[in-house]
Design a protein around this motif. Sequence first.
Motif, PDB file in Angstrom:
ATOM      1  N   ASP A  24      12.904 -24.028  11.176  1.00  0.00           N
ATOM      2  CA  ASP A  24      12.441 -24.692   9.958  1.00  0.00           C
ATOM      3  C   ASP A  24      13.645 -24.892   9.051  1.00  0.00           C
ATOM      4  O   ASP A  24      14.668 -24.202   9.173  1.00  0.00           O
ATOM      5  N   GLN A  25      13.528 -25.837   8.131  1.00  0.00           N
ATOM      6  CA  GLN A  25      14.621 -26.152   7.212  1.00  0.00           C
ATOM      7  C   GLN A  25      14.056 -26.640   5.892  1.00  0.00           C
ATOM      8  O   GLN A  25      13.028 -27.315   5.857  1.00  0.00           O
ATOM      9  N   ARG A  26      14.743 -26.276   4.812  1.00  0.00           N
ATOM     10  CA  ARG A  26      14.365 -26.752   3.489  1.00  0.00           C
ATOM     11  C   ARG A  26      15.604 -27.221   2.744  1.00  0.00           C
ATOM     12  O   ARG A  26      16.687 -26.654   2.890  1.00  0.00           O
ATOM     13  N   ILE A  27      15.399 -28.257   1.928  1.00  0.00           N
ATOM     14  CA  ILE A  27      16.485 -28.826   1.125  1.00  0.00           C
ATOM     15  C   ILE A  27      15.967 -29.020  -0.295  1.00  0.00           C
ATOM     16  O   ILE A  27      14.855 -29.513  -0.485  1.00  0.00           O
ATOM     17  N   ALA A  28      16.763 -28.617  -1.273  1.00  0.00           N
ATOM     18  CA  ALA A  28      16.320 -28.746  -2.660  1.00  0.00           C
ATOM     19  C   ALA A  28      17.528 -28.876  -3.579  1.00  0.00           C
ATOM     20  O   ALA A  28      18.645 -28.484  -3.235  1.00  0.00           O
ATOM     21  N   ARG A  29      17.286 -29.425  -4.768  1.00  0.00           N
ATOM     22  CA  ARG A  29      18.330 -29.538  -5.787  1.00  0.00           C
ATOM     23  C   ARG A  29      18.268 -28.331  -6.710  1.00  0.00           C
ATOM     24  O   ARG A  29      17.198 -27.831  -7.048  1.00  0.00           O
ATOM     25  N   GLY A  30      19.436 -27.847  -7.113  1.00  0.00           N
ATOM     26  CA  GLY A  30      19.490 -26.772  -8.092  1.00  0.00           C
ATOM     27  C   GLY A  30      19.188 -27.311  -9.481  1.00  0.00           C
ATOM     28  O   GLY A  30      19.070 -28.520  -9.694  1.00  0.00           O
ATOM     29  N   GLY A  31      19.048 -26.420 -10.446  1.00  0.00           N
ATOM     30  CA  GLY A  31      18.854 -26.844 -11.827  1.00  0.00           C
ATOM     31  C   GLY A  31      17.431 -27.073 -12.259  1.00  0.00           C
ATOM     32  O   GLY A  31      17.153 -27.239 -13.441  1.00  0.00           O
ATOM     33  N   GLN A  54      22.844 -28.810  15.961  1.00  0.00           N
ATOM     34  CA  GLN A  54      23.661 -27.821  16.644  1.00  0.00           C
ATOM     35  C   GLN A  54      22.829 -27.021  17.636  1.00  0.00           C
ATOM     36  O   GLN A  54      21.598 -27.063  17.616  1.00  0.00           O
ATOM     37  N   TRP A  55      23.551 -26.295  18.499  1.00  0.00           N
ATOM     38  CA  TRP A  55      22.908 -25.354  19.406  1.00  0.00           C
ATOM     39  C   TRP A  55      23.058 -23.962  18.811  1.00  0.00           C
ATOM     40  O   TRP A  55      24.138 -23.573  18.369  1.00  0.00           O
ATOM     41  N   GLN A  56      21.962 -23.191  18.780  1.00  0.00           N
ATOM     42  CA  GLN A  56      21.999 -21.838  18.244  1.00  0.00           C
ATOM     43  C   GLN A  56      21.165 -20.929  19.127  1.00  0.00           C
ATOM     44  O   GLN A  56      20.029 -21.275  19.467  1.00  0.00           O
ATOM     45  N   VAL A  76      18.885 -27.525  17.912  1.00  0.00           N
ATOM     46  CA  VAL A  76      18.104 -27.680  16.686  1.00  0.00           C
ATOM     47  C   VAL A  76      18.622 -28.871  15.893  1.00  0.00           C
ATOM     48  O   VAL A  76      19.823 -29.040  15.719  1.00  0.00           O
ATOM     49  N   ASN A  77      17.718 -29.695  15.415  1.00  0.00           N
ATOM     50  CA  ASN A  77      18.086 -30.891  14.652  1.00  0.00           C
ATOM     51  C   ASN A  77      18.022 -30.621  13.149  1.00  0.00           C
ATOM     52  O   ASN A  77      17.159 -31.135  12.440  1.00  0.00           O
TER      53      ASN A  77
END
Length: 371
Positions: free
Chosen positions: A132-139, A349-351, A343-344
């Motif tokens: 799983d992955q998450r992306i967010a802006r700080g502030g 990458q490969w992990q 993993v995309n």
Amino acid sequence: MNRMQKLILACLLIVVVAGTVIWVTKPVHDAITVTKTSQINAVFGSPGKKVFEPVLPDREIKLPQDFRFHPEFQHEWWQFVAQLEDEAGQTYWLRVRFFRYASDDRVATGWQDPQIYIANVVLNSHLGMFTDQRIARGGIGQAGGLSRPFRVWIDDWSWRSLSSEPLPGNLKLATEQFAVNLQLMAAGHYALIGENGYHKKHDLLPRASYAIEAPFVKTVGTLVLANGKVLTAKGRAWLSKEWGSELVGASYVGEDNFILWLSDDEALLVSRYRYKDNMPYTSAAILDRQGNVKNIPTDDITIRAVSYTEFDSGRRVPLSWRLRVPSHDIDVVIKARKRDNWVNFVVPQWQGAIMANGSHQAQGFMQLSGY
């Protein structure tokens, strides 16, 4: 429309169709080559004219205080790799990374904050691989990092402690497929690799970062599966922290990273950085529980791919390696425990977990990017 106009129109259509066919059927190899060399740079390019603190060899790194937040640098990441075992003896490999990247050097708040946070997780076990992955802006409160007390988070994913250092601490996150809640306790000292934490990534290119490693950490807690089953799990973990202001260079392609527990008291870290127009650069270090570091000269490290695995996407990834370090009597073959661990993430990458056999019998984790 007269006959001449029809002829001209037909010729134009032929040219357009032919050009489209040539573009669409351009060899896949060319497309992959461009992706390998530019994909990472497209996401995390050079800071250019942005003003961030430079990475210099004479900077004093303090332990464990510098596991903290470093907003004066362009990027930093915190990583957790654990080998866990449940009550039934089943093994689970967990890798979590929190990453911060400044899109520019402004100091701003709210939606103008230039800090971007990315967190991703990989869980490997007999049940399969879950990511799983998450992306967010700080502030805006959704993601951020604090030094006192130590905390880095995105939404309800967090790594935190009650002091300015990460240990003892707590790692907690939940995905649609699993959840973990782990307590982290020091079982050894922090260590500075390279020149007192100054970690070079090439001899001829201005690429370096600061790095702290903690290979000996005890962890215990709960692992919740998708079916709701709650497992008690415990094991060992390896914490890493890196920060700097030149994440990738113009010719950067990717890297190969290996961590191995050689014994109960020694661990090995190997990193190989690959470039389009320069030879790969390899660094390695042996770390012990007391925080002592034996940096291994580049010319004393030989690491090469033994065999490649081709995936359905056409990617060829080296999942078997030969590693030799004559000065420390290390001669091992490293193999991935499972094949399908691609993993995309933002940077694909490969992990996955690895085992080493030869002069040493060791277990660890491998991360490969740029293939």
